[in-house]
Design a protein around this motif. Structure first.
Motif, mmCIF file in Angstrom:
data_model
loop_
_atom_site.group_PDB
_atom_site.id
_atom_site.type_symbol
_atom_site.label_atom_id
_atom_site.label_comp_id
_atom_site.label_asym_id
_atom_site.label_seq_id
_atom_site.Cartn_x
_atom_site.Cartn_y
_atom_site.Cartn_z
ATOM 1 N N ARG A 22 0.879 -1.166 0.000
ATOM 2 C CA ARG A 22 0.000 0.000 0.000
ATOM 3 C C ARG A 22 0.920 1.221 0.000
ATOM 4 N NH1 ARG A 22 -4.442 -0.034 4.418
ATOM 5 N NH2 ARG A 22 -5.138 -1.706 3.065
ATOM 6 N N VAL A 33 3.821 2.007 2.729
ATOM 7 C CA VAL A 33 3.567 2.143 4.169
ATOM 8 C C VAL A 33 3.427 0.765 4.803
ATOM 9 C CG1 VAL A 33 1.057 2.430 3.941
ATOM 10 C CG2 VAL A 33 2.234 3.370 5.932
ATOM 11 N N GLN A 34 2.906 -0.180 4.029
ATOM 12 C CA GLN A 34 2.837 -1.557 4.509
ATOM 13 C C GLN A 34 2.655 -2.493 3.324
ATOM 14 O OE1 GLN A 34 -1.081 -1.106 6.800
ATOM 15 N NE2 GLN A 34 -1.366 -3.042 5.755
ATOM 16 N N ALA A 37 1.131 -8.263 4.666
ATOM 17 C CA ALA A 37 1.226 -8.818 6.028
ATOM 18 C C ALA A 37 0.722 -7.825 7.070
ATOM 19 C CB ALA A 37 2.669 -9.205 6.341
ATOM 20 N N GLY A 38 0.903 -6.539 6.848
ATOM 21 C CA GLY A 38 0.425 -5.516 7.790
ATOM 22 C C GLY A 38 1.502 -5.095 8.785
ATOM 23 N N GLY B 31 -6.186 -1.782 8.993
ATOM 24 C CA GLY B 31 -5.090 -2.644 9.424
ATOM 25 C C GLY B 31 -5.318 -3.155 10.838
ATOM 26 N N ASP B 32 -4.233 -3.641 11.454
ATOM 27 C CA ASP B 32 -4.337 -4.294 12.755
ATOM 28 C C ASP B 32 -4.828 -3.332 13.827
ATOM 29 O OD1 ASP B 32 -3.016 -6.721 11.790
ATOM 30 O OD2 ASP B 32 -1.224 -5.459 11.683
ATOM 31 N N LYS B 58 -1.095 2.546 13.394
ATOM 32 C CA LYS B 58 -0.755 3.824 12.768
ATOM 33 C C LYS B 58 -1.588 5.005 13.230
ATOM 34 C CE LYS B 58 -1.385 2.820 8.399
ATOM 35 N NZ LYS B 58 -1.682 1.393 8.150
#
Lengths: 378, 120
Positions: A22, A33-34, A37-38, B31-32, B58
């Protein structure tokens, strides 16, 4: 109009896209930014095995004296940073910062004594100003050359073994050593340093070979690609400053708790004391202390406390102390972590202060930095 | 009845009470998750009020109340383990139950097909 059109691309841009990253704008570059996998998994991957980061947006600059002598380049750059560069051994690297006349920080940088010259790495967002600053003040004595090379970081406990498969001598390097080497027959410059709190390396690679070398590293089962999101959470846990957040022209090196970046030779009583912008204030603060200090902040609860959250001495928000400069969730700490500036009266580890988050005043405890135990190979 | 909002919340409406959560799409964007703050039981909200907050590694994001109503139940399990929202956003990761002030208000929300189109 597509507003990403004006963004610059690193030599690894196509690789990021192929890995499903991303992408976000960062310091004028389109950066990952990632990856799929995150942030959480990427962070833990780096602490547990190894991760590779594209940091090609950073500025790589050669500072070489017109005389051809290292000493002349070192003394020239010493006029801009409060760092002992003359005393830097060949093949060694040191952290430093450009200061301004008020003692504020213009940028932080890595400085290497490489052969007969200096190799410096500066922040992406500051690189044009930094180069202009050097041209203006030492351009009469030194040639300032911006390199068009890629820069990657390989970080984590497995980094040394991964890199040793390509170049066995890497294992003999110590923290902050810098060496020329060949990786897959590509001429690279490797430093044992990084921005994660882990052992690891930064590798400068010719732009046209960067994708090849990076892909080969990623083929190793212990290595994954890591984005800027995890880079930020890793450096925050490691207590490392991000320029523009934790340090800038309004913060001095002493306020920022960066005394360790200034060596004896440049301090009061040293052989080359002062002689850098803002020396009056910085040397005075080294001797007498500054009125405020950057500290670690550990929120007592589970809520992250982000940058710009206001800090107070009391739970009612009556006495303002300062501001959080970086904050978020630390995946290895398994809880929120932050740092910010507070008056010396509240800077002792263990002091409980309060951060304003969505109208509530949450207790945070002033804590020693870093939040994790670094594994640098000193 | 399953409904969606343009702010990426879902509502499962049964007998005038909506179970509310955030969509798969929202979770993918966030996200997480590492922190969830839920509203108080008994709190009343107007449509688009900030009813809850989620934080990823984030950033922090608001969760809006999709319709006027009163909170009757909250899912404490996602406060204890925010990763439940990531693993099952439209099931075990629900946020709160909202007794709708006017059940007919739900007619103005997106149905599943319209929401799919929005996030396609």
């Amino acid at each position: 109009m597509d507003d990403t059109a004006a963004l610059k691309k690193t030599p690894l841009h196509a690789l990021h896209l192929s890995l499903g990253a991303r992408m976000v704008p960062f310091a004028g570059y389109d950066m990952p930014v990632q990856y799929p996998a995150g942030v959480m998994k990427e962070h833990l991957q780096t602490r547990q095995a190894a991760g590779v980061f594209d940091v090609s947006h950073m500025g790589q600059v050669i500072v070489k004296a017109k005389s051809g002598k290292y000493e002349d380049a070192a003394l020239a750059l010493e006029s801009l940073v409060p760092v002992d560069i003359l005393g830097l051994a060949e093949g060694r690297q040191r952290y430093g910062f450009f200061t301004d006349d008020n003692g504020g920080i213009l940028d932080d940088l890595m400085i290497t004594h490489l052969d007969d010259h200096l190799f410096v790495v500066v922040n992406a967002a500051c690189k044009e100003e930094d180069v202009a600053h050097m041209q203006k003040h030492i351009g009469d004595r030194c040639d300032i050359t911006v390199l068009d090379r890629a820069l990657i970081a390989l970080q984590g406990p497995r980094a040394v073994d991964v890199l040793a498969e390509l170049w066995a001598d890497v294992a003999a390097m110590k923290f902050m050593d810098v060496r020329h080497c060949r990786l897959h027959d590509v001429s690279c410059l490797v430093s044992r340093s990084g921005y994660s709190g882990e052992d690891g390396f930064e590798i400068s690679i010719p732009a046209d070979k960067a994708e090849d070398v990076t892909k080969r590293l990623l083929e190793h089962p212990d290595v994954e690609a890591i984005g800027l999101g995890a880079r930020d959470s890793l450096r925050l846990e490691a207590g490392l400053c991000l320029y523009g957040n934790d340090i800038d022209t309004t913060t001095t090196p002493v306020e920022a708790a960066l005394e360790w970046g200034m060596q004896k030779a440049r301090k009061t009583g040293g052989v080359r004391a002062g002689g850098f912008p803002g020396a009056g204030r910085i040397l005075s603060e080294l001797d007498n202390g500054a009125t405020r200090r950057r500290v670690g902040l550990k929120p007592d609860g589970k809520a992250p406390v982000r940058g710009h959250a206001k800090l107070y001495a009391d739970a009612e928000g009556k006495t303002e102390l300062g501001e959080v400069t970086s904050g978020g969730f630390g995946p290895s700490v398994e809880g929120p972590v932050a740092m910010g500036y507070v008056p010396l009266s509240h800077a002792a580890a263990g002091t409980v202060i309060f951060a304003e988050v969505r109208g509530k005043y949450l207790p945070v405890t002033v804590s020693a930095l870093p939040f994790i135990t670094p594994t640098y190979k000193r | 009845m399953l409904k969606f909002t343009e702010e990426h919340e879902w509502l499962k409406i049964e007998g005038g009470v909506a179970t509310v959560g955030i969509t798969n799409y929202a979770v993918d964007q966030l996200g997480d998750l590492v922190f969830v703050e839920l509203p108080e039981i008994g709190a009343t909200f107007a449509k688009n009020d900030n009813a809850s907050t989620v934080e990823s590694v984030k950033a922090a994001s608001d969760v809006y109340c999709p319709l006027d109503g009163e909170i009757t139940e909250v899912n404490e399990a996602i406060v204890a383990d925010p990763s439940l929202v990531n693993s099952d956003p439209q099931g075990a990761g629900w946020f709160f139950k909202l007794k709708l002030a006017n059940a007919a208000d739900a007619d103005g929300l997106l149905d599943e097909a319209a929401y799919r189109e929005l996030t396609a």
